[in-house]
Design an enzyme around this catalytic site. Structure first.
Site, PDB file in Angstrom:
ATOM      1  N   HIS A 224       0.810  -1.212   0.000  1.00  0.00           N
ATOM      2  CA  HIS A 224       0.000   0.000   0.000  1.00  0.00           C
ATOM      3  C   HIS A 224       0.849   1.270   0.000  1.00  0.00           C
ATOM      4  CE1 HIS A 224      -3.672   2.050  -0.430  1.00  0.00           C
ATOM      5  NE2 HIS A 224      -3.222   2.924   0.444  1.00  0.00           N
ATOM      6  N   TYR A 228       1.490   4.931  -2.504  1.00  0.00           N
ATOM      7  CA  TYR A 228       1.696   6.335  -2.095  1.00  0.00           C
ATOM      8  C   TYR A 228       3.085   6.830  -2.500  1.00  0.00           C
ATOM      9  CZ  TYR A 228      -2.763   6.185   0.122  1.00  0.00           C
ATOM     10  OH  TYR A 228      -4.108   6.081   0.314  1.00  0.00           O
ATOM     11  N   HIS A 375      -9.357   0.589 -11.230  1.00  0.00           N
ATOM     12  CA  HIS A 375      -8.999   1.546 -10.168  1.00  0.00           C
ATOM     13  C   HIS A 375      -7.539   1.968 -10.285  1.00  0.00           C
ATOM     14  CE1 HIS A 375      -8.133   3.199  -6.212  1.00  0.00           C
ATOM     15  NE2 HIS A 375      -7.336   2.188  -5.937  1.00  0.00           N
ATOM     16  N   PHE A 376      -6.649   0.987 -10.456  1.00  0.00           N
ATOM     17  CA  PHE A 376      -5.252   1.446 -10.437  1.00  0.00           C
ATOM     18  C   PHE A 376      -4.801   2.030 -11.760  1.00  0.00           C
ATOM     19  CE2 PHE A 376      -4.181  -3.272 -10.526  1.00  0.00           C
ATOM     20  CZ  PHE A 376      -3.485  -3.305 -11.723  1.00  0.00           C
ATOM     21  N   HIS A 377      -5.570   1.761 -12.828  1.00  0.00           N
ATOM     22  CA  HIS A 377      -5.238   2.489 -14.053  1.00  0.00           C
ATOM     23  C   HIS A 377      -5.693   3.958 -13.925  1.00  0.00           C
ATOM     24  CE1 HIS A 377      -4.097  -1.363 -15.766  1.00  0.00           C
ATOM     25  NE2 HIS A 377      -3.505  -0.673 -16.712  1.00  0.00           N
ATOM     26  N   ARG A 440      -9.960 -10.383 -12.643  1.00  0.00           N
ATOM     27  CA  ARG A 440      -8.687  -9.748 -12.988  1.00  0.00           C
ATOM     28  C   ARG A 440      -7.612 -10.823 -13.063  1.00  0.00           C
ATOM     29  NH1 ARG A 440      -5.957  -6.882  -7.673  1.00  0.00           N
ATOM     30  NH2 ARG A 440      -7.392  -7.669  -6.115  1.00  0.00           N
ATOM     31  N   ARG A 441      -6.450 -10.426 -13.589  1.00  0.00           N
ATOM     32  CA  ARG A 441      -5.296 -11.327 -13.691  1.00  0.00           C
ATOM     33  C   ARG A 441      -5.658 -12.623 -14.393  1.00  0.00           C
ATOM     34  NH1 ARG A 441      -4.290 -10.494  -7.392  1.00  0.00           N
ATOM     35  NH2 ARG A 441      -2.877  -8.727  -7.463  1.00  0.00           N
TER      36      ARG A 441
HETATM   37 FE1  HAS Z   1      -5.883   1.954  -4.296  1.00  0.00          FE
HETATM   38  C1  HAS Z   1      -6.014  -1.483  -4.687  1.00  0.00           C
HETATM   39  C2  HAS Z   1      -7.974   1.739  -1.611  1.00  0.00           C
HETATM   40  C3  HAS Z   1      -5.519   5.346  -3.716  1.00  0.00           C
HETATM   41  C4  HAS Z   1      -3.245   2.048  -6.503  1.00  0.00           C
HETATM   42  N1  HAS Z   1      -4.842   0.549  -5.396  1.00  0.00           N
HETATM   43  C5  HAS Z   1      -5.070  -0.805  -5.429  1.00  0.00           C
HETATM   44  C6  HAS Z   1      -4.151  -1.422  -6.325  1.00  0.00           C
HETATM   45  C7  HAS Z   1      -3.326  -0.429  -6.800  1.00  0.00           C
HETATM   46  C8  HAS Z   1      -3.790   0.818  -6.217  1.00  0.00           C
HETATM   47  C9  HAS Z   1      -2.149  -0.596  -7.730  1.00  0.00           C
HETATM   48  O1  HAS Z   1      -9.039  -0.445   0.256  1.00  0.00           O
HETATM   49  C10 HAS Z   1      -4.167  -2.890  -6.719  1.00  0.00           C
HETATM   50  C11 HAS Z   1      -3.142  -3.743  -6.076  1.00  0.00           C
HETATM   51  C12 HAS Z   1      -3.250  -5.158  -6.589  1.00  0.00           C
HETATM   52  O2  HAS Z   1      -2.578  -5.473  -7.581  1.00  0.00           O
HETATM   53  O3  HAS Z   1      -3.992  -5.939  -6.000  1.00  0.00           O
HETATM   54  N2  HAS Z   1      -6.653   3.292  -2.951  1.00  0.00           N
HETATM   55  C13 HAS Z   1      -7.506   3.006  -1.953  1.00  0.00           C
HETATM   56  C14 HAS Z   1      -7.865   4.227  -1.232  1.00  0.00           C
HETATM   57  C15 HAS Z   1      -7.178   5.238  -1.842  1.00  0.00           C
HETATM   58  C16 HAS Z   1      -6.403   4.643  -2.903  1.00  0.00           C
HETATM   59  C17 HAS Z   1      -8.788   4.343  -0.062  1.00  0.00           C
HETATM   60  N3  HAS Z   1      -4.655   3.404  -4.994  1.00  0.00           N
HETATM   61  C18 HAS Z   1      -4.668   4.738  -4.625  1.00  0.00           C
HETATM   62  C19 HAS Z   1      -3.636   5.444  -5.318  1.00  0.00           C
HETATM   63  C20 HAS Z   1      -2.990   4.517  -6.106  1.00  0.00           C
HETATM   64  C21 HAS Z   1      -3.644   3.248  -5.888  1.00  0.00           C
HETATM   65  C22 HAS Z   1      -3.344   6.902  -5.158  1.00  0.00           C
HETATM   66  C23 HAS Z   1      -1.831   4.673  -7.016  1.00  0.00           C
HETATM   67  C24 HAS Z   1      -1.197   5.786  -7.238  1.00  0.00           C
HETATM   68  N4  HAS Z   1      -6.830   0.435  -3.368  1.00  0.00           N
HETATM   69  C25 HAS Z   1      -7.614   0.558  -2.256  1.00  0.00           C
HETATM   70  C26 HAS Z   1      -8.026  -0.772  -1.808  1.00  0.00           C
HETATM   71  C27 HAS Z   1      -7.449  -1.696  -2.661  1.00  0.00           C
HETATM   72  C28 HAS Z   1      -6.722  -0.906  -3.640  1.00  0.00           C
HETATM   73  C29 HAS Z   1      -8.875  -1.128  -0.659  1.00  0.00           C
HETATM   74  C30 HAS Z   1      -7.537  -3.230  -2.571  1.00  0.00           C
HETATM   75  C31 HAS Z   1      -8.618  -3.723  -3.393  1.00  0.00           C
HETATM   76  C32 HAS Z   1      -8.639  -5.247  -3.434  1.00  0.00           C
HETATM   77  O4  HAS Z   1      -9.655  -5.805  -3.028  1.00  0.00           O
HETATM   78  O5  HAS Z   1      -7.684  -5.883  -3.873  1.00  0.00           O
HETATM   79  C33 HAS Z   1      -7.187   6.697  -1.392  1.00  0.00           C
HETATM   80  O6  HAS Z   1      -5.889   7.121  -1.148  1.00  0.00           O
HETATM   81  C34 HAS Z   1      -7.864   7.614  -2.364  1.00  0.00           C
HETATM   82  C35 HAS Z   1      -8.019   9.011  -1.806  1.00  0.00           C
HETATM   83  C36 HAS Z   1      -8.245  10.013  -2.893  1.00  0.00           C
HETATM   84  C37 HAS Z   1      -9.181  10.960  -2.915  1.00  0.00           C
HETATM   85  C38 HAS Z   1      -9.278  11.888  -4.096  1.00  0.00           C
HETATM   86  C39 HAS Z   1      -8.789  13.308  -3.803  1.00  0.00           C
HETATM   87  C40 HAS Z   1      -8.778  14.121  -5.044  1.00  0.00           C
HETATM   88  C41 HAS Z   1      -7.811  15.005  -5.404  1.00  0.00           C
HETATM   89  C42 HAS Z   1      -7.916  15.718  -6.741  1.00  0.00           C
HETATM   90  C43 HAS Z   1      -8.490  17.098  -6.606  1.00  0.00           C
HETATM   91  C44 HAS Z   1      -8.775  17.662  -7.968  1.00  0.00           C
HETATM   92  C45 HAS Z   1      -8.742  18.983  -8.270  1.00  0.00           C
HETATM   93  C46 HAS Z   1      -9.092  19.439  -9.632  1.00  0.00           C
HETATM   94  C47 HAS Z   1      -8.412  20.020  -7.291  1.00  0.00           C
HETATM   95  C48 HAS Z   1     -10.141  11.137  -1.814  1.00  0.00           C
HETATM   96  C49 HAS Z   1      -6.649  15.307  -4.535  1.00  0.00           C
HETATM   97  C50 HAS Z   1     -10.550  19.691  -9.611  1.00  0.00           C
HETATM   98  C51 HAS Z   1     -11.049  20.638 -10.630  1.00  0.00           C
HETATM   99  C52 HAS Z   1     -12.343  20.697 -10.957  1.00  0.00           C
HETATM  100  C53 HAS Z   1     -12.762  21.675 -11.937  1.00  0.00           C
HETATM  101  C54 HAS Z   1     -13.380  19.793 -10.390  1.00  0.00           C
END
Ligand code: HAS
Length: 550
Positions: A224, A228, A375-377, A440-441
């Site tokens: 995890h 990050y 999700h991860f793409h 997947r996979r």
């Molecule tokens: Fe994830 C699985 C939960 C973030 C990557 N994640 C994965 C895997 C990868 C990955 C590679 O809880 C698969 C691993 C595998 O091969 O099995 N992930 C989360 C959560 C977050 C999260 C809670 N993941 C990421 C990030 C990744 C990433 C970042 C890569 C860089 N993920 C999971 C969970 C799994 C998981 C489970 C396991 C699933 C399973 O069953 O296997 C959080 O960090 C996300 C928080 C993000 C936000 C968004 C904030 C938005 C922002 C943008 C603001 C935009 C602006 C522009 C200002 C709350 C900061 C706006 C302008 C306008 C005009 C509107």
């Protein structure tokens, strides 16, 4: 402002960073090609030539892009940023950074050879009981050790800066680089432990069995924070570089530091959310780590808040009116801004998907499906990589003494936009196919039944279309990269370092108190992992001997 921040990156440090970026671009091309072929195989209309296996290709794609490409880009970027904001590396620091580069490269070549020989078709997560040739694991170990040596160079520079500037808050970008690497170093202890004490002895034939549950848990202790490790450099750009590019200010230095500190705390003790459906781990610990996962969402929400504040203040300073008037004032023609901004937009659904995954019950629905791949793409292969592209457009010419011309800027825009279109096809179809139960996979030929697979075919074709558009984007990126590295006109390309808004509170010195941050981090890790690990060792499957690692 620190005087060093006004200077260009020293050419010797520039060379060091560029060496990393050359590997980055080669990895992008190879990994991207593997990805394209994979989408073709999955469409069911194409068979791999020369006896190449689906899992062999998938391993190549995952390892080269998720582990190699990212690590090289990040290490190169961090060296450049630290050299720019904390000062030129000393010879000793630079030598360490070169040793790190050499270890990373040798390790990568070893792992790549084993994958090409089909001796390591174990995917990028290399879960036991899938077993690879020992050379593959040794290669990956060298990559990890290489990154430790590289972080030592960064920590030394930071320490030197602190000594020379007592009582001052460290440069924001250097501070962020230090947190990113501290998190990485703590996290990699998990993967190093399972590789050295479990997987390697087992792969060398010294022991017959392996404690799979323990090995996967140690992997996800690392896995995890690995995601990050990809995200934090993108956040560095969003917080501290984009404001300068648009001509605005950093909304709050303290808020940026606080969100990085929170990411350090909560990114590690959450690995069990990847194992919610696995046996052998008490549900109470899964529940606790799910709660901690929801806490790690908070710094991302703080980041979104801070970015909105930066954009809005800038827009209003240019006379914008109304709730979204600022939107029109942003420099949409500038690829250095627009492409990372599209990445930010993509991170909104990407992050929301993460929250779905982390929600224990919903995880049961999506866990083994291609939703997760979607999700991860959307996160790493969209939000993060678009930001890295945005950095490459100005950092490569800065380091090579060239400039990003108007023509190249236009091509960079086309490159980023084709990536966006390709990834929207790819990621959304993966999400939908996942909800329809697509695993997947899994290779197409290995799906359960033809009738069920028929329902997924349109989405698999959409993935092949997306993959093809993405590959065109990669070719454009390689072209832009080569131009900026070797052929663009000579000149001075700015290295944008944001400044804090006037009137923002002074940054408290407590942010540079590492004993405090590392102490809290250690307590959280010990709390979240001690009992689950003891359980996994004590209740190892029958046949395990002694210290039941295997
Ligand atoms: Fe994830 C699985 C939960 C973030 C990557 N994640 C994965 C895997 C990868 C990955 C590679 O809880 C698969 C691993 C595998 O091969 O099995 N992930 C989360 C959560 C977050 C999260 C809670 N993941 C990421 C990030 C990744 C990433 C970042 C890569 C860089 N993920 C999971 C969970 C799994 C998981 C489970 C396991 C699933 C399973 O069953 O296997 C959080 O960090 C996300 C928080 C993000 C936000 C968004 C904030 C938005 C922002 C943008 C603001 C935009 C602006 C522009 C200002 C709350 C900061 C706006 C302008 C306008 C005009 C509107």
């Amino acid at each position: 402002m620190n005087i060093q921040a006004k200077l260009k990156v020293d050419p010797r440090d520039g060379k060091l960073a560029m060496a990393h970026f050359y590997v980055f671009i080669v990895a992008l091309a190879i990994g991207g090609l593997a990805g394209l072929l994979q989408t073709f195989v999955r469409s069911g209309k194409f068979e791999l030539p020369f006896g190449i296996g689906y899992y062999q290709l998938l391993t190549l794609h995952g390892v080269v892009l998720a582990l190699v490409m990212t690590t090289f880009f990040i290490m190169g970027f961090l060296h450049a940023v630290v050299s720019k904001t904390a000062g030129t590396y000393t010879n000793r620091q630079r030598t360490l950074a070169w040793i790190s580069f050499a270890l990373l490269t040798i390790g990568t070549i070893m792992a790549a050879i084993m994958i090409l020989l089909n001796e390591a078709s174990v995917l990028y997560t290399f879960y036991a009981p899938l077993q690879a040739h020992a050379v593959f694991y040794i290669g990956l170990t060298l990559v990890v050790v290489g990154s430790w040596v590289g972080s030592a160079a960064v920590f030394m520079k930071y320490g030197e800066w602190r000594k020379a500037n007592p009582g001052q808050s460290s440069p924001l970008l250097t501070f962020m680089a230090v947190i990113t690497l501290m998190m990485w170093d703590i996290a990699t202890i998990g993967v190093a432990t399972t590789v050295l004490f479990q997987i390697l002895p087992w792969s060398l034939g010294l022991v017959e069995t392996i404690n799979v549950g323990l090995s996967r848990t140690l992997f996800w202790y690392f896995g995890h924070p690995l995601v990050y490790f990809w995200l934090l450099p993108a956040y560095m750009v969003w917080y501290a570089i984009i404001p300068k590019i648009i001509g605005g200010k950093i909304f709050s230095d303290s808020l940026a530091r606080l969100s990085f500190v929170l990411l350090l705390f909560f990114s590690i003790p959450v690995g069990l959310h990847h194992q919610l459906v696995e046996p052998g781990i008490d549900p109470a610990w899964k529940f606790i780590q799910v709660i901690l996962t929801f806490l790690v969402v908070i710094p991302s929400l703080m980041t979104a808040f801070s970015l909105f504040a930066t954009f809005e203040s800038y827009g209003r300073s240019k006379g914008a009116k109304g709730l979204f008037g600022w939107f029109k004032k942003l420099p949409w023609g500038d690829a250095r801004f627009t492409i990372p901004f599209i990445g930010m937009l993509g991170f909104i659904p990407g992050g929301a998907g993460g929250i779905v995954n982390a929600s224990h019950q919903m995880n049961q629905l999506v866990h083994n499906t291609i939703w997760i791949t979607g999700h991860f793409h959307m996160t790493v292969a969209f939000a993060v990589i678009l930001t890295f592209y945005g950095v490459a457009y100005w950092l490569i010419p800065h380091l090579t003494g060239r400039i990003l011309t108007k023509k190249m800027n236009k091509l960079a825009m086309i490159q980023g936009i084709t990536w966006t279109i390709g990834m929207l096809f790819m990621s959304s179809s993966m999400h939908i196919q996942g909800l329809l139960g697509g695993p997947r996979r899994s290779a197409f030929s290995e799906y359960g039944g033809a009738a069920q697979a028929a329902e997924w075919i349109p989405y698999q074709i959409a993935q092949a279309v997306g993959g093809s558009i993405l590959f065109i984007s990669i070719i454009l990126m390689v072209y832009v990269f080569i131009n900026l590295a070797f052929f663009a006109p000579k000149g001075e390309q700015e290295f944008p370092v944001g400044e804090v808004a006037k009137g923002a509170e002074k940054t408290p010195l407590v942010f540079d108190n590492w004993k405090l941050w590392l102490g809290i981090s250690a307590i959280l890790i010990v709390f979240a992992y001690t009992l689950p690990l003891i359980d996994l060792i004590q209740n190892a499957p029958p046949g395990s001997k002694g210290f039941k690692l295997w």
